[in-house]
Motif scaffolding. Sequence first.
Motif, PDB file in Angstrom:
ATOM      1  N   UNK A   1       0.757  -1.297  -0.009  1.00 29.92           N
ATOM      2  CA  UNK A   1       0.128  -0.091  -0.025  1.00 29.92           C
ATOM      3  C   UNK A   1       0.957   1.231   0.126  1.00 29.92           C
ATOM      4  N   UNK A   2       0.999   1.990  -1.140  1.00 27.43           N
ATOM      5  CA  UNK A   2       1.730   3.139  -1.367  1.00 27.43           C
ATOM      6  C   UNK A   2       1.316   4.583  -1.281  1.00 27.43           C
ATOM      7  N   UNK A   3       1.526   5.401  -0.406  1.00 32.60           N
ATOM      8  CA  UNK A   3       0.934   6.600  -0.239  1.00 32.60           C
ATOM      9  C   UNK A   3       1.107   7.415  -1.314  1.00 32.60           C
TER      10      UNK A   3
ATOM     11  N   UNK B   1      -5.085  13.339  -1.177  1.00 31.89           N
ATOM     12  CA  UNK B   1      -3.982  13.259  -0.273  1.00 31.89           C
ATOM     13  C   UNK B   1      -4.283  12.325   0.937  1.00 31.89           C
ATOM     14  N   UNK B   2      -3.297  11.585   1.257  1.00 34.27           N
ATOM     15  CA  UNK B   2      -3.411  10.482   2.488  1.00 34.27           C
ATOM     16  C   UNK B   2      -3.768   9.372   1.881  1.00 34.27           C
TER      17      UNK B   2
ATOM     18  N   UNK C   1      -8.426   3.965   1.185  1.00 34.53           N
ATOM     19  CA  UNK C   1      -8.516   5.458   1.824  1.00 34.53           C
ATOM     20  C   UNK C   1      -7.380   5.674   2.868  1.00 34.53           C
ATOM     21  N   UNK C   2      -7.271   6.714   3.354  1.00 38.81           N
ATOM     22  CA  UNK C   2      -6.123   7.134   4.463  1.00 38.81           C
ATOM     23  C   UNK C   2      -6.263   6.374   5.714  1.00 38.81           C
ATOM     24  N   UNK C   3      -5.318   6.157   6.448  1.00 37.38           N
ATOM     25  CA  UNK C   3      -5.361   5.449   7.541  1.00 37.38           C
ATOM     26  C   UNK C   3      -6.221   6.333   8.537  1.00 37.38           C
ATOM     27  N   UNK C   4      -6.934   5.956   9.449  1.00 31.39           N
ATOM     28  CA  UNK C   4      -7.792   6.678  10.427  1.00 31.39           C
ATOM     29  C   UNK C   4      -7.305   6.195  11.863  1.00 31.39           C
TER      30      UNK C   4
END
Length: 91
Positions: free
Chosen positions: A55-57, A65-66, A88-91
């Motif tokens: 999983x590549x940002x 973004x994120x 989706x971004x990490x939360x």
Amino acid sequence: MDETEFMRGRVYGADHEDAAPRPGRRYAELVGGPLDGLLLDVTDGPERQEDGGVALPTEIGRHGPGGRALYAPREAEPLCFDWQGDLPPHR
């Protein structure tokens, strides 16, 4: 030169001014998705997900973004990582 052509053959995560592959390193080509054409340095082994993918940002994926782009190595061609989708971004 368009953005796709500019990115092809450059190393993911490297500084824009010095994104060329380095001698003595192993690279996998990212195929499809937002990072298509970039090279991923796999010399020391990328941090893999449970399913073997990475999983590549990235800021240019579906989630902005994120967000992250998920790539997994091809069974028959381990130095080609195919796009599996965006996360989706990490939360």
